[in-house]
Design a protein around this motif. Structure first.
Motif, PDB file in Angstrom:
ATOM      1  N   ASN A 177      34.938  17.341  39.516  1.00  0.00           N
ATOM      2  CA  ASN A 177      35.649  17.816  40.302  1.00  0.00           C
ATOM      3  C   ASN A 177      35.602  19.505  40.196  1.00  0.00           C
ATOM      4  N   SER A 178      34.341  20.151  39.786  1.00  0.00           N
ATOM      5  CA  SER A 178      34.713  21.575  39.353  1.00  0.00           C
ATOM      6  C   SER A 178      34.274  22.510  40.048  1.00  0.00           C
ATOM      7  N   GLU A 179      34.392  21.672  41.239  1.00  0.00           N
ATOM      8  CA  GLU A 179      33.394  22.674  42.612  1.00  0.00           C
ATOM      9  C   GLU A 179      32.388  23.860  42.539  1.00  0.00           C
ATOM     10  N   ALA A 180      32.168  24.236  41.175  1.00  0.00           N
ATOM     11  CA  ALA A 180      31.191  25.072  40.559  1.00  0.00           C
ATOM     12  C   ALA A 180      30.290  25.261  41.445  1.00  0.00           C
ATOM     13  N   LYS A 181      29.068  26.571  41.423  1.00  0.00           N
ATOM     14  CA  LYS A 181      28.267  27.171  41.660  1.00  0.00           C
ATOM     15  C   LYS A 181      27.410  25.350  41.743  1.00  0.00           C
ATOM     16  N   GLY A 182      26.104  25.368  42.851  1.00  0.00           N
ATOM     17  CA  GLY A 182      25.412  24.384  42.362  1.00  0.00           C
ATOM     18  C   GLY A 182      25.658  22.642  42.238  1.00  0.00           C
ATOM     19  N   THR A 183      27.025  22.990  42.164  1.00  0.00           N
ATOM     20  CA  THR A 183      27.396  20.982  42.072  1.00  0.00           C
ATOM     21  C   THR A 183      27.780  20.458  43.111  1.00  0.00           C
ATOM     22  N   MET A 184      27.366  21.045  43.809  1.00  0.00           N
ATOM     23  CA  MET A 184      27.727  20.577  45.617  1.00  0.00           C
ATOM     24  C   MET A 184      26.662  20.391  46.664  1.00  0.00           C
ATOM     25  N   PRO A 185      26.331  19.073  47.428  1.00  0.00           N
ATOM     26  CA  PRO A 185      25.450  19.088  48.486  1.00  0.00           C
ATOM     27  C   PRO A 185      25.455  20.090  49.535  1.00  0.00           C
ATOM     28  N   GLY A 186      26.215  20.043  49.844  1.00  0.00           N
ATOM     29  CA  GLY A 186      27.111  20.394  50.652  1.00  0.00           C
ATOM     30  C   GLY A 186      26.831  21.903  51.579  1.00  0.00           C
ATOM     31  N   PRO A 187      27.064  22.438  52.668  1.00  0.00           N
ATOM     32  CA  PRO A 187      26.581  23.737  52.662  1.00  0.00           C
ATOM     33  C   PRO A 187      27.564  24.657  52.299  1.00  0.00           C
ATOM     34  N   ALA A 188      28.839  24.654  52.142  1.00  0.00           N
ATOM     35  CA  ALA A 188      29.280  25.626  51.118  1.00  0.00           C
ATOM     36  C   ALA A 188      28.979  25.921  49.223  1.00  0.00           C
ATOM     37  N   ASP A 189      27.499  25.177  49.551  1.00  0.00           N
ATOM     38  CA  ASP A 189      27.485  25.106  48.054  1.00  0.00           C
ATOM     39  C   ASP A 189      25.800  25.127  48.104  1.00  0.00           C
ATOM     40  N   GLY A 190      25.185  24.127  48.493  1.00  0.00           N
ATOM     41  CA  GLY A 190      23.833  23.475  48.323  1.00  0.00           C
ATOM     42  C   GLY A 190      23.618  23.447  47.681  1.00  0.00           C
ATOM     43  N   GLY A 191      23.743  22.934  46.351  1.00  0.00           N
ATOM     44  CA  GLY A 191      23.820  22.496  45.409  1.00  0.00           C
ATOM     45  C   GLY A 191      22.955  20.844  44.831  1.00  0.00           C
ATOM     46  N   GLU A 192      23.134  20.853  43.634  1.00  0.00           N
ATOM     47  CA  GLU A 192      22.767  19.394  43.303  1.00  0.00           C
ATOM     48  C   GLU A 192      23.577  18.742  44.212  1.00  0.00           C
ATOM     49  N   GLY A 193      23.035  17.208  44.249  1.00  0.00           N
ATOM     50  CA  GLY A 193      22.918  16.071  44.956  1.00  0.00           C
ATOM     51  C   GLY A 193      23.721  15.057  43.952  1.00  0.00           C
TER      52      GLY A 193
END
Length: 241
Positions: A177-193
């Motif tokens: 659960n890093s919450e780091a940029k590029g690690t989450m697919p949602g609109p808060a980040d738009g990162g990796e799934g």
């Protein structure tokens, strides 16, 4: 010796021929009789499931609602998540859940379930297949948080019967659960799934919630609005037919 001649009347000959023909037909019917049994029409039962996102700023991925046998479970707390759960928890992908051998039928939501919004899904099942249902969806502004119903029994529900429940968020334990940029697919980040590598505790557990940049996690791209408390999802199940 006296000879006696006699001739059968035509009407008597006709009667004897008819009797012989009827006897032959009766024998044929006895040999060729086929009994056709018409199976009863299937009895269908329809269930509507309404889901409501209770979070402030955690959109949820398109929901999958599935029916299955009563002894099937999509996940077990304290045990390693299957790849099907990993894929939905990290990227909202429902395809592997729908393809599980235990799933008899499934239906997907139409799109993201936004905070405060509701959606109703419908399952129509043969009475013989009515047993349990499960439901799953990802909290997309997280690394691997998901929620849903895990094998709820609907067998025996009467028409118009309604059940209302609320559910907590789970951590798949497959991605830190890093919450780091590029690690989450949602609109808060738009990162990796989904990512096949696992770098967390590797067992399902209750999600501890997000930390956010405002709580000291300097590399986080999440804000205070993305935090959530349990429960995160409200569900109402109704048998309509």
């Amino acid at each position: 010796m006296k000879r006696t001649d006699f001739t059968l009347k035509p009407s008597l000959i006709a009667m004897l021929a008819a009797a012989t023909l009827l006897t032959a037909c009766g024998d044929d019917n006895d040999d060729d009789t086929t009994v056709v049994v018409t199976p009863p029409a299937p009895v269908m039962q329809t269930f509507t499931v309404t889901v409501t996102n209770l979070t402030a700023n955690q959109p949820m991925s398109p929901v999958i609602l599935a029916s299955h046998a009563s002894d099937a479970m999509l996940w077990n707390a304290g045990e390693m998540a299957s790849e099907a759960i990993e894929k939905i928890a990290e990227g909202g992908d429902t395809a592997d859940i729908a393809a599980l051998s235990v799933i008899k039928s499934s239906v997907n939501g139409t799109g993201l379930l936004m905070p405060g919004m509701s959606e109703t899904l419908t399952l129509t099942l043969d009475e013989a297949d009515v047993a349990s249902i499960s439901l799953a969806t990802m909290l997309v502004n997280t690394n691997d948080a998901f929620t849903g119903i895990n094998s709820y029994t609907i067998a025996g529900m009467e028409v118009d019967a309604t059940t209302a429940m609320k559910f907590m968020a789970y951590d798949a334990g497959t991605e830190a659960n890093s919450e780091a940029k590029g690690t989450m697919p949602g609109p808060a980040d738009g990162g990796e799934g989904f990512n096949a590598s696992r770098d967390d505790v590797d067992f399902v557990h209750i999600h501890p919630g997000v930390i956010s940049m405002y709580d000291g996690l300097t590399d986080s791209v999440l804000g205070a609005s993305h935090r959530f408390d349990n429960p995160v999802l409200a569900v109402t199940i109704m048998r309509t037919e």
